[in-house]
Enzyme design. Structure first.
Site, PDB file in Angstrom:
ATOM      1  N   VAL A   1      23.999 -37.758  24.439  1.00 41.37           N
ATOM      2  CA  VAL A   1      25.401 -37.481  23.219  1.00 41.37           C
ATOM      3  C   VAL A   1      26.053 -36.476  24.118  1.00 41.37           C
ATOM      4  CG1 VAL A   1      24.510 -38.590  21.555  1.00 41.37           C
ATOM      5  CG2 VAL A   1      24.078 -36.121  21.725  1.00 41.37           C
TER       6      VAL A   1
ATOM      7  N   ASN B   1      23.670 -40.263  15.076  1.00 41.44           N
ATOM      8  CA  ASN B   1      22.258 -39.978  14.392  1.00 41.44           C
ATOM      9  C   ASN B   1      21.490 -38.961  15.410  1.00 41.44           C
ATOM     10  OD1 ASN B   1      19.978 -40.325  12.629  1.00 41.44           O
ATOM     11  ND2 ASN B   1      19.042 -41.031  14.683  1.00 41.44           N
TER      12      ASN B   1
ATOM     13  N   SER C   1      22.411 -33.138   7.285  1.00 43.38           N
ATOM     14  CA  SER C   1      21.078 -32.889   6.749  1.00 43.38           C
ATOM     15  C   SER C   1      21.604 -32.139   5.666  1.00 43.38           C
ATOM     16  CB  SER C   1      20.711 -31.768   7.998  1.00 43.38           C
ATOM     17  OG  SER C   1      19.560 -31.014   7.094  1.00 43.38           O
TER      18      SER C   1
ATOM     19  N   TYR D   1      21.019 -24.107  13.352  1.00 37.39           N
ATOM     20  CA  TYR D   1      20.680 -25.803  12.665  1.00 37.39           C
ATOM     21  C   TYR D   1      21.895 -25.834  11.434  1.00 37.39           C
ATOM     22  CZ  TYR D   1      18.708 -29.993  11.288  1.00 37.39           C
ATOM     23  OH  TYR D   1      18.458 -31.234  11.038  1.00 37.39           O
TER      24      TYR D   1
ATOM     25  N   ALA E   1      24.676 -24.122  10.779  1.00 38.60           N
ATOM     26  CA  ALA E   1      25.707 -24.165  11.062  1.00 38.60           C
ATOM     27  C   ALA E   1      26.338 -25.189  11.865  1.00 38.60           C
ATOM     28  CB  ALA E   1      26.250 -22.964  12.114  1.00 38.60           C
TER      29      ALA E   1
ATOM     30  N   LYS F   1      24.996 -28.662  11.227  1.00 39.10           N
ATOM     31  CA  LYS F   1      24.888 -29.487  10.244  1.00 39.10           C
ATOM     32  C   LYS F   1      26.199 -29.331   9.418  1.00 39.10           C
ATOM     33  CE  LYS F   1      21.453 -32.016  11.975  1.00 39.10           C
ATOM     34  NZ  LYS F   1      21.878 -33.400  12.555  1.00 39.10           N
TER      35      LYS F   1
END
Length: 262
Positions: free
Chosen positions: A53, A79, A131, A144, A146, A148
């Site tokens: 990605v 995902n 999340s 993490y 920031a 999400k």
């Protein structure tokens, strides 16, 4: 009606569970993941492409595959993601750059690549795996959280922006569930990572259970898809009982500080 579905990070964890759930409904599914050749985990009846990605070239190849094979796409599931965590003075900038490039910019690239096709069709659904950490921002997980939170903000923005083309956008916000996500941890803050591994491996929900709830949320065109009771409680506590939410998060920060000193 059978849909055409692309799932990134679809060879394991929630991505694989989503691919299986779509397949069980009779949908046509294309799994994208990092392996050069089709992983054994990808079920029969599902197509496979390699996709990092972080690579626009890989995204362009996936778009060409979809156009050539199906002529269009009904559901794009962004995902793919990695786990990270760490206190702000411990986690490296390199770890920040990695999680933002995969978890946030990877989703942005997917949306940018496929939006022109969905606009041509004047239909489609973009599903971005965020999340609960995108909504609830506990201590020791700033990178993490920031990333999400960025996915949640992107999804809300695009939901309004793309609505004139009948394109729906959902952000999936699960709490901890059993998955292999912890295997992608590689940061410097080992104390925080130990906590994350325990929360993931000891979680009660499975990826298959989360996937079934996600599909129901997609059916209802929900903008935010919460998948478990803890997530609902935390989300509404932050909105409606902020002092209690602040107290819980502050105490979590104190526990993390005590653990770091031992």
């Amino acid at each position: 009606m059978s849909r055409r579905v692309l799932v990134t990070g679809g060879a394991s964890g929630l991505g694989l569970a989503l691919a299986n759930a779509f397949l069980a409904r009779g949908d046509s599914v294309l799994v994208a993941d990092l392996a050069d050749t089709r992983p054994d985990s990808v079920p029969a009846g599902v197509d496979y492409v390699r996709l990092d990605v972080r690579s626009q070239q890989d995204w362009d190849a996936a778009l060409a595959h979809v156009r050539d094979t199906w002529g269009g796409l009904d559901v794009l599931v962004n995902n793919a993601g990695v786990a990270t965590g760490g206190r702000i003075d411990v986690e490296s900038i390199a770890d920040w750059e990695r999680v933002l490039d995969v978890n946030l910019l990877g989703v942005v690239r997917g949306c940018q690549t496929f939006t022109p096709l969905l606009k041509e069709q004047r239909s489609g659904h973009i599903v971005n795996t965020a999340s609960l950490a995108g909504l609830i921002h506990g201590p020791g997980m700033s990178s993490y959280n920031a990333a999400k939170a960025g996915v949640v903000a992107l999804s809300e923005t695009l939901g309004f922006e793309l609505a004139p083309w009948n394109i729906h956008v959902s952000a999936v916000c699960p709490a901890f569930f059993k998955t292999n996500l912890h295997q992608s941890l590689q940061g410097k803050d080992t104390a925080m990572e130990e906590t994350a591994v325990k929360l993931i491996t000891k979680a009660s929900m499975t990826a298959d259970e989360v996937a079934e709830i996600v599909l129901k949320g997609i059916d209802r065109h929900k903008r935010i898809i919460l998948t478990d009771r803890i997530g609902h409680q935390a989300y509404w506590a932050k909105r409606l009982a902020r002092p209690a939410y602040n107290l819980v998060a502050t105490n979590a920060g104190k526990r993390l500080a005590r653990k770091a000193r031992t």
